[in-house]
Design a protein around this motif. Structure first.
Motif, PDB file in Angstrom:
ATOM      1  N   VAL A  75       0.860  -1.183   0.000  1.00 36.63           N
ATOM      2  CA  VAL A  75       0.000   0.000   0.000  1.00 36.63           C
ATOM      3  C   VAL A  75       0.894   1.231   0.000  1.00 36.63           C
ATOM      4  CG1 VAL A  75      -1.741   1.313   1.254  1.00 36.63           C
ATOM      5  CG2 VAL A  75      -1.837  -1.188   1.255  1.00 36.63           C
ATOM      6  N   VAL A  76       0.625   2.171  -0.905  1.00 38.03           N
ATOM      7  CA  VAL A  76       1.363   3.431  -0.933  1.00 38.03           C
ATOM      8  C   VAL A  76       0.416   4.540  -0.482  1.00 38.03           C
ATOM      9  CG1 VAL A  76       2.768   5.006  -2.297  1.00 38.03           C
ATOM     10  CG2 VAL A  76       2.729   2.567  -2.865  1.00 38.03           C
ATOM     11  N   ILE A  77       0.843   5.306   0.508  1.00 37.58           N
ATOM     12  CA  ILE A  77       0.042   6.380   1.085  1.00 37.58           C
ATOM     13  C   ILE A  77       0.793   7.690   0.875  1.00 37.58           C
ATOM     14  CG2 ILE A  77      -1.171   7.192   3.140  1.00 37.58           C
ATOM     15  CD1 ILE A  77      -0.771   4.349   4.296  1.00 37.58           C
ATOM     16  N   GLU A  78       0.121   8.682   0.316  1.00 35.17           N
ATOM     17  CA  GLU A  78       0.786   9.951  -0.025  1.00 35.17           C
ATOM     18  C   GLU A  78      -0.040  11.137   0.454  1.00 35.17           C
ATOM     19  OE1 GLU A  78       2.666  11.061  -4.127  1.00 35.17           O
ATOM     20  OE2 GLU A  78       0.636  11.900  -4.091  1.00 35.17           O
ATOM     21  N   THR A  96       5.417   3.576   1.685  1.00 41.48           N
ATOM     22  CA  THR A  96       5.015   2.247   1.231  1.00 41.48           C
ATOM     23  C   THR A  96       4.929   1.338   2.443  1.00 41.48           C
ATOM     24  OG1 THR A  96       6.143   2.580  -0.877  1.00 41.48           O
ATOM     25  CG2 THR A  96       5.536   0.326  -0.314  1.00 41.48           C
ATOM     26  N   VAL A  97       3.757   0.711   2.612  1.00 46.42           N
ATOM     27  CA  VAL A  97       3.458  -0.085   3.797  1.00 46.42           C
ATOM     28  C   VAL A  97       3.155  -1.518   3.390  1.00 46.42           C
ATOM     29  CG1 VAL A  97       1.885  -0.317   5.769  1.00 46.42           C
ATOM     30  CG2 VAL A  97       2.540   1.957   4.952  1.00 46.42           C
ATOM     31  N   ASP A  98       3.627  -2.475   4.181  1.00 50.49           N
ATOM     32  CA  ASP A  98       3.269  -3.876   3.988  1.00 50.49           C
ATOM     33  C   ASP A  98       1.800  -4.061   4.357  1.00 50.49           C
ATOM     34  OD1 ASP A  98       2.837  -6.733   5.075  1.00 50.49           O
ATOM     35  OD2 ASP A  98       4.775  -6.916   4.075  1.00 50.49           O
ATOM     36  N   ALA A  99       0.990  -4.570   3.410  1.00 49.44           N
ATOM     37  CA  ALA A  99      -0.452  -4.653   3.632  1.00 49.44           C
ATOM     38  C   ALA A  99      -0.822  -5.623   4.743  1.00 49.44           C
ATOM     39  CB  ALA A  99      -1.151  -5.054   2.335  1.00 49.44           C
ATOM     40  N   ALA A 100      -0.001  -6.617   4.986  1.00 48.98           N
ATOM     41  CA  ALA A 100      -0.319  -7.615   6.005  1.00 48.98           C
ATOM     42  C   ALA A 100       0.031  -7.141   7.410  1.00 48.98           C
ATOM     43  CB  ALA A 100       0.401  -8.924   5.699  1.00 48.98           C
ATOM     44  N   SER A 101       1.184  -6.514   7.565  1.00 54.20           N
ATOM     45  CA  SER A 101       1.677  -6.159   8.901  1.00 54.20           C
ATOM     46  C   SER A 101       1.552  -4.685   9.243  1.00 54.20           C
ATOM     47  CB  SER A 101       3.149  -6.562   9.022  1.00 54.20           C
ATOM     48  OG  SER A 101       3.941  -5.803   8.118  1.00 54.20           O
ATOM     49  N   GLY A 102       1.479  -3.830   8.227  1.00 53.03           N
ATOM     50  CA  GLY A 102       1.488  -2.394   8.467  1.00 53.03           C
ATOM     51  C   GLY A 102       2.882  -1.826   8.631  1.00 53.03           C
ATOM     52  N   ASP A 103       3.904  -2.663   8.470  1.00 60.66           N
ATOM     53  CA  ASP A 103       5.281  -2.192   8.586  1.00 60.66           C
ATOM     54  C   ASP A 103       5.623  -1.249   7.430  1.00 60.66           C
ATOM     55  OD1 ASP A 103       5.598  -3.767  10.813  1.00 60.66           O
ATOM     56  OD2 ASP A 103       6.574  -5.413   9.737  1.00 60.66           O
TER      57      ASP A 103
END
Length: 281
Positions: A75-78, A96-103
């Motif tokens: 997931v990319v959040i801007e 850029t975030v890992d969709a499973a963990s939120g890392d």
């Protein structure tokens, strides 16, 4: 589906600013918020992770833009906000975030909006990030431009439509684009090859997402509609669907080859069809 939902109705603590968009991700659902995102389990209502892009109560100049990379794993959040020292200058935060963990996997600060309406014309100075998705820009112009969704780096461009003959002048434009993990699909509108003829012809182009190599084209036979109909891609990226508004026909293409795998007429024909978009809550 409703039949899969069981148990009591869940109440979720949604941050002030409300849910602005909903996206499917590998771990469940992603809610786009005013200043970040929150992932939830759609069956239990359990919050999986939450990320606020801006700290200290700061608010972006506009709601954040969110891009779920094909494959639903990233997931990319801007968000863009005014500089603390000079309100005429803006900075962009893109995470850029890992969709499973939120890392958080990558965080980039620059002055280019990659995901919002002000999409970049030149790209950022950042180097491409391995494994990142791509976003396409250029709708309404004669040039398709593709950027890395995490880095914002300009990856490649395609000037004009392969099937346009002669000088297309200002009538050749990009009507729309769809992105998968392997391809960028774009519709180019170009003039009819018959002198003085109207309306325009629309040709779907399939490009390799990483290199921009043109792999196949498919002409939309919709002589009564200048945009040549609507199109979208299946969630797994294997099929491209086209619908011709004025004649009520559809065709399904294999995205690997451009071959037609199905075609026909809709039982009910509408003058205009709006394809599904991201729902709002």
């Amino acid at each position: 589906a409703p039949s899969q939902v069981a148990g009591e109705v869940q109440e979720l603590d949604v941050p002030e600013g409300n849910v602005l968009s909903v996206h499917s991700i590998s771990s469940g659902l992603l809610w786009g918020l005013e200043d970040g995102a929150m992932a939830v389990d759609p069956l239990t209502g359990e919050e999986l992770w939450r990320y606020r892009l801006l700290d200290g109560g700061a608010r972006p100049e506009a709601p954040v833009s969110i891009e779920v990379v094909p494959g639903l794993e990233l997931v990319v959040i801007e968000a863009t906000r005014a500089s603390d020292g000079d309100t005429s200058e803006y900075s962009t935060s893109r995470v850029t975030v890992d969709a499973a963990s939120g890392d958080v996997l990558h965080r980039i600060e620059d002055g280019e909006s990659v995901l919002g309406e002000g999409m970049p014309s030149r790209g950022t100075d950042s180097s491409p990030v391995e494994g990142e998705g791509v976003v396409a820009a250029g709708e309404g112009s004669g040039e398709l431009r593709v950027f890395g969704s995490s880095s914002g780096a300009h990856l490649w461009s395609s000037q004009g439509a392969a099937e346009c003959a002669g000088d297309p002048s200002n009538t050749e434009v990009v009507d729309g684009a769809e992105v998968t993990d392997t391809h960028v699909f774009a519709t180019f509108r170009c003039p009819s090859d018959v002198e003085g003829a109207e309306p325009l012809r629309s040709v779907v182009h399939a490009f390799a997402a990483d290199t921009g190599e043109l792999e196949w084209t498919h002409e939309i036979e919709d002589a009564d509609h200048p945009t040549g109909g609507d199109f979208t891609v299946s969630s797994d990226g294997s099929l491209l669907y086209r619908y011709e508004q004025t004649v009520g026909t559809y065709v399904v293409l294999d995205t690997r080859t451009g071959d037609e795998v199905a075609a026909g007429e809709w039982a009910v024909s509408y003058t205009h069809l709006t394809l599904p978009t991201t729902p709002y809550v």
